[in-house]
Scaffold this motif. Structure first.
Motif, PDB file in Angstrom:
ATOM      1  N   PHE A 154      -9.255  -4.428  -2.523  1.00 47.90           N
ATOM      2  CA  PHE A 154      -8.517  -3.307  -1.945  1.00 47.90           C
ATOM      3  C   PHE A 154      -7.816  -3.805  -0.686  1.00 47.90           C
ATOM      4  CE2 PHE A 154      -8.048   0.343   0.804  1.00 47.90           C
ATOM      5  CZ  PHE A 154      -7.763   1.395  -0.053  1.00 47.90           C
ATOM      6  N   TYR A 155      -6.511  -3.620  -0.631  1.00 47.88           N
ATOM      7  CA  TYR A 155      -5.739  -4.076   0.532  1.00 47.88           C
ATOM      8  C   TYR A 155      -4.849  -2.962   1.046  1.00 47.88           C
ATOM      9  CZ  TYR A 155      -7.016  -8.616  -1.345  1.00 47.88           C
ATOM     10  OH  TYR A 155      -7.718  -9.685  -1.826  1.00 47.88           O
ATOM     11  N   LYS A 156      -4.691  -2.906   2.345  1.00 47.00           N
ATOM     12  CA  LYS A 156      -3.727  -1.998   2.945  1.00 47.00           C
ATOM     13  C   LYS A 156      -2.349  -2.647   2.897  1.00 47.00           C
ATOM     14  CE  LYS A 156      -7.049   0.258   5.910  1.00 47.00           C
ATOM     15  NZ  LYS A 156      -7.504   0.525   7.260  1.00 47.00           N
ATOM     16  N   ASP A 157      -1.357  -1.862   2.562  1.00 43.58           N
ATOM     17  CA  ASP A 157       0.014  -2.355   2.464  1.00 43.58           C
ATOM     18  C   ASP A 157       0.554  -2.639   3.865  1.00 43.58           C
ATOM     19  OD1 ASP A 157       2.749  -2.714   2.098  1.00 43.58           O
ATOM     20  OD2 ASP A 157       2.879  -1.192   0.531  1.00 43.58           O
ATOM     21  N   PRO A 158       0.955  -3.883   4.147  1.00 37.91           N
ATOM     22  CA  PRO A 158       1.477  -4.214   5.474  1.00 37.91           C
ATOM     23  C   PRO A 158       2.724  -3.420   5.846  1.00 37.91           C
ATOM     24  CG  PRO A 158       1.138  -6.215   4.175  1.00 37.91           C
ATOM     25  CD  PRO A 158       0.895  -5.046   3.275  1.00 37.91           C
ATOM     26  N   ALA A 159       3.449  -2.934   4.863  1.00 41.52           N
ATOM     27  CA  ALA A 159       4.672  -2.171   5.136  1.00 41.52           C
ATOM     28  C   ALA A 159       4.374  -0.853   5.847  1.00 41.52           C
ATOM     29  CB  ALA A 159       5.431  -1.897   3.838  1.00 41.52           C
ATOM     30  N   CYS A 160       3.144  -0.390   5.759  1.00 42.24           N
ATOM     31  CA  CYS A 160       2.783   0.906   6.341  1.00 42.24           C
ATOM     32  C   CYS A 160       2.158   0.797   7.723  1.00 42.24           C
ATOM     33  CB  CYS A 160       1.832   1.640   5.399  1.00 42.24           C
ATOM     34  SG  CYS A 160       2.571   1.992   3.805  1.00 42.24           S
ATOM     35  N   GLU A 161       1.937  -0.411   8.186  1.00 44.95           N
ATOM     36  CA  GLU A 161       1.323  -0.585   9.504  1.00 44.95           C
ATOM     37  C   GLU A 161       2.204   0.029  10.581  1.00 44.95           C
ATOM     38  OE1 GLU A 161       0.511  -4.724  10.086  1.00 44.95           O
ATOM     39  OE2 GLU A 161      -1.080  -4.722   8.578  1.00 44.95           O
ATOM     40  N   GLY A 162       1.577   0.794  11.464  1.00 45.98           N
ATOM     41  CA  GLY A 162       2.304   1.406  12.564  1.00 45.98           C
ATOM     42  C   GLY A 162       3.089   2.644  12.182  1.00 45.98           C
ATOM     43  N   SER A 163       2.863   3.148  10.970  1.00 46.40           N
ATOM     44  CA  SER A 163       3.570   4.359  10.544  1.00 46.40           C
ATOM     45  C   SER A 163       2.554   5.452  10.228  1.00 46.40           C
ATOM     46  CB  SER A 163       4.432   4.068   9.305  1.00 46.40           C
ATOM     47  OG  SER A 163       3.602   3.889   8.172  1.00 46.40           O
ATOM     48  N   ASP A 164       3.047   6.611   9.818  1.00 45.51           N
ATOM     49  CA  ASP A 164       2.146   7.709   9.465  1.00 45.51           C
ATOM     50  C   ASP A 164       1.915   7.770   7.957  1.00 45.51           C
ATOM     51  OD1 ASP A 164       4.612   8.613   8.706  1.00 45.51           O
ATOM     52  OD2 ASP A 164       4.437  10.579   9.642  1.00 45.51           O
ATOM     53  N   THR A 165       2.063   6.629   7.294  1.00 45.87           N
ATOM     54  CA  THR A 165       1.796   6.545   5.860  1.00 45.87           C
ATOM     55  C   THR A 165       0.672   5.550   5.610  1.00 45.87           C
ATOM     56  OG1 THR A 165       3.464   4.811   5.564  1.00 45.87           O
ATOM     57  CG2 THR A 165       4.179   7.091   5.196  1.00 45.87           C
TER      58      THR A 165
END
Length: 103
Positions: free
Chosen positions: A63-74
């Motif tokens: 399970f990985y968090k999408d780096p594109a969403c870092e620092g956003s409200d998604t």
């Protein structure tokens, strides 16, 4: 002459789009990515994602968090059957962003 230039630019863009799609498919095959989704903060809570992460790890997935969403409200997640490095995650994110820009 201008219409020929626009036509050729459109072909180049379509070719690049297909190349990117192929590269993304290769990532999915290489790491057996079975799920990728981006959620708005209203759609899912961080607690649910943590529960998903625990469950996926228990059954042998990654399970990985999408780096594109870092620092956003998604929230973005990748679920794969093989481990991925941070470099791999950044690369697939870059490709997906480039594909979105072309479309």
């Amino acid at each position: 002459m201008n219409h020929i230039k626009k036509f050729n630019e459109g072909r180049k863009s379509a070719n690049r789009e297909n190349e990117i799609k192929d590269e993304i498919k290769a990532f999915h095959r290489k790491f057996n990515i079975i799920y990728h989704e981006i959620f708005d903060w209203k759609e899912v809570s961080e607690y649910i994602l943590k529960d998903w992460e625990k469950t996926i790890k228990k059954v042998g997935g990654y399970f990985y968090k999408d780096p594109a969403c870092e620092g956003s409200d998604t929230y973005g997640v990748y679920i794969s059957l093989k481990p991925m490095s941070r470099k791999d995650l950044n690369e697939i994110t870059r490709l997906e962003d480039e594909l979105i820009d072309l479309q």
